[in-house]
Write an enzyme that holds these catalytic residues in place. Structure first.
Site, mmCIF file in Angstrom:
data_model
loop_
_atom_site.group_PDB
_atom_site.id
_atom_site.type_symbol
_atom_site.label_atom_id
_atom_site.label_comp_id
_atom_site.label_asym_id
_atom_site.label_seq_id
_atom_site.Cartn_x
_atom_site.Cartn_y
_atom_site.Cartn_z
ATOM 1 C CG ASN A 100 46.024 26.233 41.695
ATOM 2 O OD1 ASN A 100 45.941 26.293 42.927
ATOM 3 N ND2 ASN A 100 46.662 25.245 41.070
ATOM 4 C CE LYS B 41 50.067 26.337 40.882
ATOM 5 N NZ LYS B 41 51.126 25.956 39.971
ATOM 6 C CG HIS C 234 47.373 21.185 39.836
ATOM 7 N ND1 HIS C 234 48.744 21.160 39.963
ATOM 8 C CD2 HIS C 234 47.072 22.344 39.201
ATOM 9 C CE1 HIS C 234 49.238 22.258 39.431
ATOM 10 N NE2 HIS C 234 48.255 23.001 38.962
ATOM 11 C CD GLU D 299 51.837 22.692 41.345
ATOM 12 O OE1 GLU D 299 51.031 23.090 42.207
ATOM 13 O OE2 GLU D 299 52.298 23.424 40.448
ATOM 14 C CD GLU E 196 47.074 23.759 35.147
ATOM 15 O OE1 GLU E 196 46.973 24.996 35.227
ATOM 16 O OE2 GLU E 196 47.350 23.039 36.113
ATOM 17 N N GLY F 20 54.725 27.429 36.132
ATOM 18 C CA GLY F 20 55.651 28.130 37.007
ATOM 19 C C GLY F 20 57.025 28.348 36.392
ATOM 20 C CB SER G 20 53.745 30.447 32.140
ATOM 21 O OG SER G 20 54.664 29.764 32.985
HETATM 22 P P1 13P Z 1 51.474 29.156 36.769
HETATM 23 O O1 13P Z 1 50.431 30.059 36.192
HETATM 24 O O2 13P Z 1 52.153 29.739 37.972
HETATM 25 O O3 13P Z 1 52.414 28.623 35.731
HETATM 26 O O4 13P Z 1 50.675 27.867 37.351
HETATM 27 C C1 13P Z 1 49.807 27.199 36.527
HETATM 28 C C2 13P Z 1 49.027 26.224 37.339
HETATM 29 O O5 13P Z 1 49.554 25.224 37.792
HETATM 30 C C3 13P Z 1 47.616 26.518 37.589
HETATM 31 O O6 13P Z 1 46.958 25.415 38.120
#
Ligand code: 13P
Length: 250
Positions: free
Chosen positions: A10, A12, A96, A98, A168, A174, A214
């Site tokens: 992902n 982002k 997701h 976010e 997740e 993150g 992570s």
């Molecule tokens: P990170 O791997 O940067 O923690 O992000 C995870 C994520 O949101 C994948 O969709």
């Protein structure tokens, strides 16, 4: 039943088209012939044509980070499933954290998107996970149950086969804080039990549940090595070809 792992990137809101193409050009030779796992990249919508073109004929699939549930219409800023398919995208993330956190996506919207993706033959990866406060107050199981039940409204066992779930935990995204493999496996068992209640044991047993939050080259083996964990959804560590390669080859 053996579930084939899916390792998904992902990206982002990162990368320009030139950077995305450079990634794919460097990455494909690193994973050429890798058939043990499925691999998929999820770039921003504006990068989709570039990434699809660069990955054409390879073992790497490409999908969207988000889609709208409507066929088309006056939805400024959104991408339809038809548009995704027209540029060669085959997968989509849905719900997701976010999207839930910053764009007010509810379980009801997630459900509409899931139904739309299945209708159009796009592989959906439905994201679920608790925030820190929910985990600390002992509400993880409830939150996962609510999210899975909400996402799966009106989904029948016949429709459900293509669905992938990504667990997740929001506090691990993150932040560098990963769920321990045991914590992740426990959450995956809860999710699978919920799916079994809704759609039966056979569908639940076949459904892939990825872990995200992570995931890095140095923890990928321990996480994906858990029997309950069927792959990874990777953010930050998927932005560089060699780092994502190491995760793919956990
Ligand atoms: P990170 O791997 O940067 O923690 O992000 C995870 C994520 O949101 C994948 O969709």
């Amino acid at each position: 039943m053996a579930r084939k792992a899916l390792i998904a990137a992902n990206w982002k809101m990162y990368k320009t088209p030139a950077e995305a193409k450079a990634f794919v050009d460097a990455f494909l030779p690193l994973v050429a012939g890798h058939t043990r796992d499925e691999i998929a990249l999820f770039p921003s919508p504006v990068l989709l044509p570039t990434v699809v073109e660069a990955a054409k004929g390879s073992n790497v699939a490409v999908g969207a980070q988000n889609i709208h549930f409507a066929e088309e219409g006056a939805y400024t800023g959104e991408t339809s499933i038809g548009q995704l398919k027209a540029v060669g995208g085959t997968h989509t993330l849905i719900g997701h954290s976010e999207r839930r956190q910053y764009f007010a996506e509810t379980d009801e919207i997630v459900n509409k998107k899931l139904l739309a993706a299945l209708k159009h033959g796009v592989v959906p990866i439905v994201c679920v996970g608790e925030v820190l406060e929910e985990r600390e107050s002992g509400n993880t199981a409830n939150v996962l149950k609510t999210q899975v039940t909400g996402a799966f409204a009106d989904i029948t066992p016949e429709m459900a086969k293509p669905i992938v779930i990504a667990y997740e935990p929001v506090w691990a995204i993150g932040t560098g804080k990963t769920a321990t493999p045991e914590m992740a496996a426990e959450a995956h068992r809860m999710i699978r039990a919920e799916v079994a209640k809704l759609l039966g044991a056979e569908i639940a047993e076949g459904m892939r549940i990825l872990y995200g939050g992570s995931v890095k080259p140095d923890n990928a083996t321990a996480l994906i090595g858990q029997e309950e964990i069927d792959g990874a959804l990777v953010g930050g560590a998927s932005l560089k070809p060699d780092s994502f390669e190491k995760i793919v080859k956990y």
